[in-house]
Motif scaffolding. Sequence first.
Motif, mmCIF file in Angstrom:
data_model
loop_
_atom_site.group_PDB
_atom_site.id
_atom_site.type_symbol
_atom_site.label_atom_id
_atom_site.label_comp_id
_atom_site.label_asym_id
_atom_site.label_seq_id
_atom_site.Cartn_x
_atom_site.Cartn_y
_atom_site.Cartn_z
ATOM 1 N N LYS A 131 12.595 -21.676 31.886
ATOM 2 C CA LYS A 131 11.194 -21.702 31.578
ATOM 3 C C LYS A 131 10.268 -22.344 32.826
ATOM 4 O O LYS A 131 9.132 -21.769 33.209
ATOM 5 C CB LYS A 131 11.087 -22.749 30.438
ATOM 6 N N GLU A 132 10.887 -23.174 33.443
ATOM 7 C CA GLU A 132 10.128 -23.816 34.819
ATOM 8 C C GLU A 132 9.742 -22.821 35.736
ATOM 9 O O GLU A 132 8.796 -22.787 36.424
ATOM 10 C CB GLU A 132 10.668 -25.277 35.007
ATOM 11 N N ALA A 133 10.766 -21.978 35.814
ATOM 12 C CA ALA A 133 10.660 -21.124 36.906
ATOM 13 C C ALA A 133 9.671 -19.964 36.521
ATOM 14 O O ALA A 133 9.537 -18.743 37.388
ATOM 15 C CB ALA A 133 12.155 -20.319 37.215
ATOM 16 N N GLY A 134 9.381 -19.906 35.481
ATOM 17 C CA GLY A 134 8.447 -18.632 34.958
ATOM 18 C C GLY A 134 8.914 -17.297 34.812
ATOM 19 O O GLY A 134 8.390 -16.349 35.008
ATOM 20 N N VAL A 135 10.367 -17.188 34.346
ATOM 21 C CA VAL A 135 10.978 -16.162 34.197
ATOM 22 C C VAL A 135 10.756 -15.283 33.183
ATOM 23 O O VAL A 135 10.587 -15.871 32.091
ATOM 24 C CB VAL A 135 12.691 -16.203 34.420
ATOM 25 N N VAL A 136 10.371 -13.975 33.229
ATOM 26 C CA VAL A 136 10.142 -12.945 31.942
ATOM 27 C C VAL A 136 10.906 -12.119 32.350
ATOM 28 O O VAL A 136 11.403 -11.664 33.353
ATOM 29 C CB VAL A 136 8.527 -12.690 32.104
ATOM 30 N N GLY A 137 10.959 -11.101 31.323
ATOM 31 C CA GLY A 137 11.493 -9.889 31.159
ATOM 32 C C GLY A 137 10.870 -8.849 32.278
ATOM 33 O O GLY A 137 9.750 -8.447 32.101
ATOM 34 N N MET A 138 11.644 -8.351 33.429
ATOM 35 C CA MET A 138 11.214 -7.805 34.510
ATOM 36 C C MET A 138 11.478 -6.123 34.356
ATOM 37 O O MET A 138 11.412 -5.395 35.240
ATOM 38 C CB MET A 138 11.553 -8.160 35.719
ATOM 39 N N GLY A 139 12.173 -5.837 33.269
ATOM 40 C CA GLY A 139 12.276 -4.364 32.984
ATOM 41 C C GLY A 139 10.898 -3.686 32.311
ATOM 42 O O GLY A 139 10.879 -2.415 32.249
ATOM 43 N N GLY A 140 9.805 -4.572 32.212
ATOM 44 C CA GLY A 140 8.581 -3.860 31.922
ATOM 45 C C GLY A 140 8.134 -4.324 30.770
ATOM 46 O O GLY A 140 6.687 -4.736 30.738
ATOM 47 N N ALA A 141 8.686 -5.178 29.671
ATOM 48 C CA ALA A 141 7.833 -5.744 28.660
ATOM 49 C C ALA A 141 7.339 -7.233 29.007
ATOM 50 O O ALA A 141 6.351 -7.501 28.585
ATOM 51 C CB ALA A 141 8.966 -5.881 27.525
ATOM 52 N N GLY A 142 7.920 -7.919 29.788
ATOM 53 C CA GLY A 142 7.298 -9.195 30.387
ATOM 54 C C GLY A 142 7.484 -10.256 29.194
ATOM 55 O O GLY A 142 6.710 -11.299 29.280
ATOM 56 N N PHE A 143 8.504 -10.143 28.383
ATOM 57 C CA PHE A 143 8.921 -11.340 27.393
ATOM 58 C C PHE A 143 9.311 -12.329 27.928
ATOM 59 O O PHE A 143 10.371 -12.454 28.641
ATOM 60 C CB PHE A 143 9.662 -10.758 26.269
ATOM 61 N N PRO A 144 8.755 -13.562 27.948
ATOM 62 C CA PRO A 144 9.302 -14.958 28.740
ATOM 63 C C PRO A 144 10.793 -15.183 28.130
ATOM 64 O O PRO A 144 11.163 -15.198 27.129
ATOM 65 C CB PRO A 144 8.233 -15.894 28.020
ATOM 66 N N THR A 145 11.433 -15.300 29.301
ATOM 67 C CA THR A 145 13.027 -15.061 29.158
ATOM 68 C C THR A 145 13.373 -16.474 28.437
ATOM 69 O O THR A 145 14.540 -16.655 27.670
ATOM 70 C CB THR A 145 13.669 -15.112 30.438
ATOM 71 N N HIS A 146 12.954 -17.617 28.519
ATOM 72 C CA HIS A 146 13.497 -18.651 27.794
ATOM 73 C C HIS A 146 13.321 -18.649 26.426
ATOM 74 O O HIS A 146 13.943 -19.453 25.659
ATOM 75 C CB HIS A 146 12.539 -20.217 28.439
ATOM 76 N N VAL A 147 12.176 -17.926 25.901
ATOM 77 C CA VAL A 147 11.964 -17.747 24.273
ATOM 78 C C VAL A 147 13.313 -17.023 24.051
ATOM 79 O O VAL A 147 13.873 -17.107 22.928
ATOM 80 C CB VAL A 147 10.665 -16.944 24.036
ATOM 81 N N LYS A 148 13.703 -15.991 24.681
ATOM 82 C CA LYS A 148 14.795 -14.940 24.498
ATOM 83 C C LYS A 148 15.996 -15.604 24.344
ATOM 84 O O LYS A 148 16.811 -15.347 23.637
ATOM 85 C CB LYS A 148 14.535 -13.731 25.265
ATOM 86 N N LEU A 149 16.107 -16.539 25.113
ATOM 87 C CA LEU A 149 17.305 -17.419 25.322
ATOM 88 C C LEU A 149 17.432 -18.508 24.294
ATOM 89 O O LEU A 149 18.182 -19.254 24.389
ATOM 90 C CB LEU A 149 17.372 -17.988 26.869
ATOM 91 N N SER A 150 16.559 -18.570 23.197
ATOM 92 C CA SER A 150 16.663 -19.903 22.509
ATOM 93 C C SER A 150 16.543 -19.151 21.005
ATOM 94 O O SER A 150 15.708 -19.339 20.288
ATOM 95 C CB SER A 150 15.322 -20.570 22.744
ATOM 96 N N PRO A 151 17.557 -18.537 20.652
ATOM 97 C CA PRO A 151 17.321 -17.800 19.257
ATOM 98 C C PRO A 151 17.871 -18.834 18.254
ATOM 99 O O PRO A 151 18.331 -20.100 18.756
ATOM 100 C CB PRO A 151 18.654 -16.609 19.365
ATOM 101 N N LYS A 152 17.453 -18.838 16.892
ATOM 102 C CA LYS A 152 17.711 -19.822 16.026
ATOM 103 C C LYS A 152 19.117 -20.325 15.938
ATOM 104 O O LYS A 152 19.489 -21.400 15.805
ATOM 105 C CB LYS A 152 17.157 -19.287 14.516
#
Length: 445
Positions: A131-152
């Motif tokens: 999250k702190e590194a500002g990583v997002v999906g770089m294939g095109g969608a740009g979904f914040p990666t820390h959210v994707k890595l935090s499933p319920k």
Amino acid sequence: MAKAKLTFMGGIHPYDGKDLSKDKPMKAVLPKGDLVYPLSQHIGAPARPIVAKGDHVLAGQKIAEAGGFVSASVFCTVSGTVKSIEPRRVVTGDNVMSIVVENDQRYEEVEYPPVKPLEELSGEEIINLVKEAGVVGMGGAGFPTHVKLSPKEPDKIEYVIANCAECEPYLTSDYRRMLEEPDKLIGGLQVILRLFPNAKGVLAVEDNKPDCIKLLTEMTSDEPRITVKKLKTKYPQGSERQLIFAVTGRAINSSMLPADAGCIVDNVDTVVAVNRAVREGKPLMNRIVTVTGDAIANPQNFIVRIGTNYHELIEEAGGFSKEPEKIVSGGPMMGFGIFDLDVPTTKTASALLCMSKDEVGEPSACINCGRCVEACPSRLVPTLLSTYSEHYDMEAFEKHDGMECCECGCCSYVCPAKRQLTQAIKSMRKMVLAERKKTNAANKK
């Protein structure tokens, strides 16, 4: 457990154009002019500036912080002075509030905090570093990666899939990354697997990249949790739903997340960015951009600092060998046609494609040939959905599963009448989503 299919129904085999740049090693380029950092380079809330005009900034310094849970921080990629915070045009044609930095050409960098070994990090610490590194999906969608890595329910994740398909024609950035820095890709997958104790890691590569498959297979031979899957080459194999089906045999629809099928999917460059964030403590500051097309003098794969102007990338590739009729940000199937090169590289900018001929012809009436139905990987009837879109018939559009479209462009590509099916469906999908958002907001009042 469902069996891997290695492919999916529908899809097409367009000319891939990869020969132009696939043998060109990654080359780092330093920006010369001003850098522009849009505050919306991701899905979700725009980032909030934490610098002001006149501030001196360094490479690696956070200049805008995440504006909410689904958001991502933005980092400076050069040293210099904040020139302004103002709206600037991006590849989609929109004007987006951006931080403009005057490059002092010194490229002075911040000192990064020391990082703990991966074995000593908790899952929460790993997600926080991403999250702190500002990583997002770089294939095109740009979904914040820390959210994707935090499933319920992280314990229910059974597959972490590195999307190594790169099915979009002309693009070779992921290919070069896999060949030149496979250790960083595998390292990033190992990081993500730390978050999901019950998951297997899969490097999903199309079979038109045998050298990558051989190299990654050799390098993961001692990794019990990582396998390489050789997928059949077909577009859009790299689309999330098609990839999950090909790798696991599990089907998802537009109302589901990959996590609902026990999967996490990340693009090659995203996985490498995760590796950099967690193992080196460095933010997302650069990405690989393929500059290619028959109108480019010397097609290349550049390591580009985010914020670099597109004009500079064209110059680095030797300029135009012939006058381009069409310039696309991204690939020919899912990219954006652009009318101005005075736009910045963003976190999601994968390619710049310059073509001497514009292949889009004048549309004519549908001849009911059914080719669009045959090609559609989502098993829809694109010609019908396009007609509903043109008549603004939202009810019929939703009834006939228009929201299941993945906007891959297969239908437009195969249409002998040159109808702009994908574009019409895409516009209607935006309208439906906007209407749903409005309805949800009204219901909350």
